[in-house]
Scaffold this active site. Structure first.
Site, PDB file in Angstrom:
ATOM      1  N   SER A 128       0.817  -1.222   0.000  1.00  0.00           N
ATOM      2  CA  SER A 128       0.000   0.000   0.000  1.00  0.00           C
ATOM      3  C   SER A 128       0.846   1.265   0.000  1.00  0.00           C
ATOM      4  O   SER A 128       1.949   1.309   0.549  1.00  0.00           O
ATOM      5  CB  SER A 128      -0.919   0.012   1.222  1.00  0.00           C
ATOM      6  OG  SER A 128      -1.844  -1.042   1.168  1.00  0.00           O
ATOM      7  N   ARG A 245      -5.432 -13.521   3.300  1.00  0.00           N
ATOM      8  CA  ARG A 245      -6.715 -12.992   3.786  1.00  0.00           C
ATOM      9  C   ARG A 245      -7.333 -13.951   4.804  1.00  0.00           C
ATOM     10  O   ARG A 245      -8.051 -13.535   5.712  1.00  0.00           O
ATOM     11  CB  ARG A 245      -7.693 -12.809   2.625  1.00  0.00           C
ATOM     12  CG  ARG A 245      -7.405 -11.626   1.732  1.00  0.00           C
ATOM     13  CD  ARG A 245      -8.561 -11.389   0.776  1.00  0.00           C
ATOM     14  NE  ARG A 245      -8.209 -10.376  -0.209  1.00  0.00           N
ATOM     15  CZ  ARG A 245      -7.944 -10.650  -1.479  1.00  0.00           C
ATOM     16  NH1 ARG A 245      -8.004 -11.894  -1.923  1.00  0.00           N
ATOM     17  NH2 ARG A 245      -7.626  -9.679  -2.323  1.00  0.00           N
ATOM     18  N   GLN A 281     -33.971 -13.227  28.704  1.00  0.00           N
ATOM     19  CA  GLN A 281     -34.016 -13.693  27.324  1.00  0.00           C
ATOM     20  C   GLN A 281     -33.248 -12.777  26.376  1.00  0.00           C
ATOM     21  O   GLN A 281     -32.616 -13.244  25.420  1.00  0.00           O
ATOM     22  CB  GLN A 281     -35.471 -13.823  26.868  1.00  0.00           C
ATOM     23  CG  GLN A 281     -35.632 -14.521  25.520  1.00  0.00           C
ATOM     24  CD  GLN A 281     -37.096 -14.643  25.119  1.00  0.00           C
ATOM     25  OE1 GLN A 281     -37.752 -13.639  24.875  1.00  0.00           O
ATOM     26  NE2 GLN A 281     -37.598 -15.863  25.078  1.00  0.00           N
ATOM     27  N   LEU A 341     -21.749  -6.472  28.839  1.00  0.00           N
ATOM     28  CA  LEU A 341     -21.054  -6.021  30.053  1.00  0.00           C
ATOM     29  C   LEU A 341     -21.520  -4.641  30.510  1.00  0.00           C
ATOM     30  O   LEU A 341     -21.142  -4.193  31.595  1.00  0.00           O
ATOM     31  CB  LEU A 341     -19.542  -6.005  29.833  1.00  0.00           C
ATOM     32  CG  LEU A 341     -18.806  -7.302  30.215  1.00  0.00           C
ATOM     33  CD1 LEU A 341     -19.185  -8.449  29.285  1.00  0.00           C
ATOM     34  CD2 LEU A 341     -17.296  -7.097  30.208  1.00  0.00           C
ATOM     35  N   GLU A 366      -5.820  -5.566   4.455  1.00  0.00           N
ATOM     36  CA  GLU A 366      -5.724  -6.655   3.474  1.00  0.00           C
ATOM     37  C   GLU A 366      -6.939  -6.669   2.555  1.00  0.00           C
ATOM     38  O   GLU A 366      -7.440  -7.724   2.157  1.00  0.00           O
ATOM     39  CB  GLU A 366      -5.505  -8.012   4.154  1.00  0.00           C
ATOM     40  CG  GLU A 366      -4.092  -8.145   4.686  1.00  0.00           C
ATOM     41  CD  GLU A 366      -3.588  -9.563   4.735  1.00  0.00           C
ATOM     42  OE1 GLU A 366      -3.951 -10.365   3.845  1.00  0.00           O
ATOM     43  OE2 GLU A 366      -2.828  -9.866   5.657  1.00  0.00           O
TER      44      GLU A 366
END
Length: 381
Positions: A128, A245, A281, A341, A366
């Site tokens: 890159s 990848r 639930q 959390l 990538e």
């Protein structure tokens, strides 16, 4: 037809997972928070991975490595990422940087650079540039012939572990009139005159893996540094990414699994309204969806790894698909882990906020997931 061994990993892979997990929990996880907060290279992980032959396990045995196949390498990266995302970039970047050499180098070149790699001298990948990201063929770094060698000029952007690695695969334009067919690959060493590095980027995540610009100012090298044929560098770079990848998918898997493990444990420890929050639930559904996503991503990633090892003709589709799906799953799972959390997920006392920040990059580097979807569409089965 017997289904006894269908979709069951051979025992050696499970044994490998157990050993890497034990190592990661003992010698890598205890330093993960400090590595992130101090923006420092995870030297403890580096040392532990070298000592355990996991630093570059993918290197062939004839060059000093363990000859780990694509799936074994994914499991190593996955389990290290479960403990510390920054540390998982060590084996991942080493494979990315050295794979062009493995795919296109000659016997002498492989021995020259792969053996030191297994001993702790890292290997980064320089493709890159500031103006050549998704459009990688638009690179401006040049390789000009000089006598029997080459002169390299230019710069590379977003290079993982730059400054820490000793070796760099550099993709450069050797004949601009030919476009992508004028691009050639080289190995540059950190110690070569004219090589320098920019300041580390200040990043959202993966803070322990230095990302820096690499500069090449009249770097003179011999033709023995050229990997493969002149003009074949871009094809080599793309072939490399088809294989690597999958390691990003594995890294994303590890981050997702680590965040899920924390969230599941916390859901049984945290009590509200007189019972565990797991009993609500809403939380159960979140955890269920997290688990579904992780197991689905793991199945796709491991299938892609097997195709990488065999060199199947549909590798490009599976590689891009595994990277896209696993990284999207990691982003969702880590975000949901923070939610489970609550306030504690938002502070650094727990690792899920770090894992969420790390997961974001897996959707970008990538090849962004938008680019991956283009690749997938062009290679539909």
């Amino acid at each position: 037809m017997s289904l006894e061994n269908v979709f069951t990993l051979p025992a050696e892979y499970n044994d490998l997972r157990d050993s890497v997990r034990a190592l990661a929990e003992k010698e890598i996880a205890p330093f993960a928070r400090a590595v992130d907060e101090e923006h420092r290279y995870p030297q403890e992980a580096h040392n532990a991975l070298v000592k355990s032959s996991l630093f570059a396990a993918h290197v062939p045995t004839e060059n000093g490595g363990d000859g780990a196949d694509a799936l074994a390498t994914c499991i190593i990266i996955e389990e290290v990422a479960r403990a510390c995302g920054s540390a998982s970039l060590i084996p991942a970047v080493n494979k990315l940087g050295s794979l062009p050499l493995i795919l296109g180098g000659n016997k002498e070149q492989k021995e020259r650079w792969l053996r030191p790699l297994t001993q702790g001298k890292g290997f980064s990948y320089c493709l890159s540039e500031s103006e050549a990201g998704s459009d990688a063929s638009a690179l401006k770094t040049t390789a000009v012939r000089k006598g029997d060698g080459w002169v390299i000029n230019g710069s590379k952007k977003w290079i993982s572990n730059a400054g820490e690695s000793e070796f760099y695969t550099v993709i450069a334009q050797s004949d601009s009139s030919l476009g992508s067919k004028g691009i050639t690959a080289f190995v540059i060493e950190k110690s070569d005159p004219g090589v320098s590095f920019g300041a580390p980027e200040k990043k959202m995540g993966f803070r322990g893996s230095p990302t820096r610009e690499v500069y090449f100012d009249n770097v003179e090298i011999g033709d023995d540094r050229r990997i493969g044929e002149v003009g074949k560098g871009f094809a080599l770079a793309m072939d490399t990414l088809d294989h690597t990848r999958i390691t990003i998918a594995a890294q994303a898997l590890g981050l997702a699994q680590g965040a899920f493990d924390v969230a599941k444990k916390y859901s049984h420890e945290r009590k509200q309204f007189g019972k565990e929050i797991f009993d609500f639930q809403g939380v159960q559904f979140m955890l269920a969806d997290m688990a579904i996503g992780i197991e689905s991503a793991r199945a796709l990633t491991y299938a892609a790894a097997a195709k990488s090892e065999r060199g199947d003709k549909d590798l490009r589709f599976f590689s891009a698909s595994s990277k896209t799906y696993a990284t999207d799953v990691a982003m969702k799972v880590t975000t949901d882990a923070v939610q489970v959390l609550g306030g504690y997920g938002y502070v650094s006392d727990y690792p899920v906020e770090r894992m969420m920040r790390d997961a974001k990059l897996t959707q970008i580097y990538e090849g962004t997931n938008q680019i991956q979807r283009i690749v997938i569409a062009r290679n539909l089965p």
